[in-house]
Enzyme design. Sequence first.
Site: not given
Length: 414
Positions: A15, A94, A123, A179
């Site tokens: 990506d 994150r 996310d 993924s």
Amino acid sequence: MARGKVCLAYSGGLDTSVILAWLLEQGYEVVAFMANVGQEEDFQAAEEKALKIGASKFVCVDCREQFVTDVLFPAVQVNAVYEDVYLLGTSLARPVIAKAQIDIAEQEHCFAVAHGCTGKGNDQIRFELAFYALKPDVQVIAPWRDPAFFDRFAGRNDLLEYAAEKQIPVAQTKAKPWSTDENEAHISYEAGILEDPDVTPPADMWKLTTDPLQAPSEPEDVTLVFKEGVPTQMIYKDGEASKPLDIFLAASKVARRNGVGRIDIVENRYINLKSRGCYEQAPLTLLRRAHVDLEGLTLDKEVRHLRDQFVTPTYSRLLYNGSYFSPECEYIRSMIKPSQITVNGQVRLRLYKGNVIVLGRSSETENLYDATESSMDELTGFQPTDTTGFIAIQAIRMKKYGQSKKDKGESLTL
């Protein structure tokens, strides 16, 4: 005409490699940013790939130590968990990544930051709420929410074809279309064939942990020492670790080789969609198991109940929903340390074919367990007759409730 400089959160995967090339097509100058949060990554290869695609600069920030001390160990202290099984491995990383990315964006004079999060995932929320809290005037480019991007790349096959056209090497193939997201706490798998919740993950999907069926036939024993709820030492067959990052890596090594920490769940995303995710969360599984057990010996009953009812679920939900840099999460985080002052001692554990078994626990300073008081064989502590009055007082409400039911002609049922 150049449209300005953008700091892209770059993973080196499909990506973000496509997004990097696409941003360049749109006329942006791109600084490729990568945070080292313990993922097993060839950072030099990622740098070469980013520069080859066209990034003006590649910056990698080593966040591993900070990740452990500032986020992962507090998560262990509070026993963070989402929907009973997910130990928040992705969510916890994150805030660390977002903070490092904003720092680099400011350092490189970028007017915007960009990410490769999908428009249906958690996310995008986690990153962007963090970005805006850390730098309120920042602009965010989210290609997966830009019609010009997602109309062009309707699915992963389109991304793969574009990557082939641009000669961008990618690890993901049409044969293995799931993924992944990895850091030192865990790895996640989603999308592709995993979107059918009844499809069993293929054996070759799992990357970090030994198949429990293939794990060693001999159990492995470890001892974890805690001070105020924070792991301070780990003793295991390879030696011992006493620095925060070393302890976490040792816990990961031991748990992974014994097949600990695999989960497969359907969870509720913050965006009100359900998703199926598979996770390998070996070190957090081991550390959390030990910590929860030690609290039984050392933590006051009412403090534990209040923490479990309010602090733990609220903290976990806020982390999952991307609200780490929020006033409410700052408030909740301030409650973690005071609850852990007495959580001092050690726990002995045995790891065997995916299981973490507690062998015993002890504390020289904070042992709230009194074998004599609790013994059924000794008349020490309070007298058995004292309980008669305790029950009588507790029964006042029960009698009134039962009588009210009887007066109404109703009966209590199971």
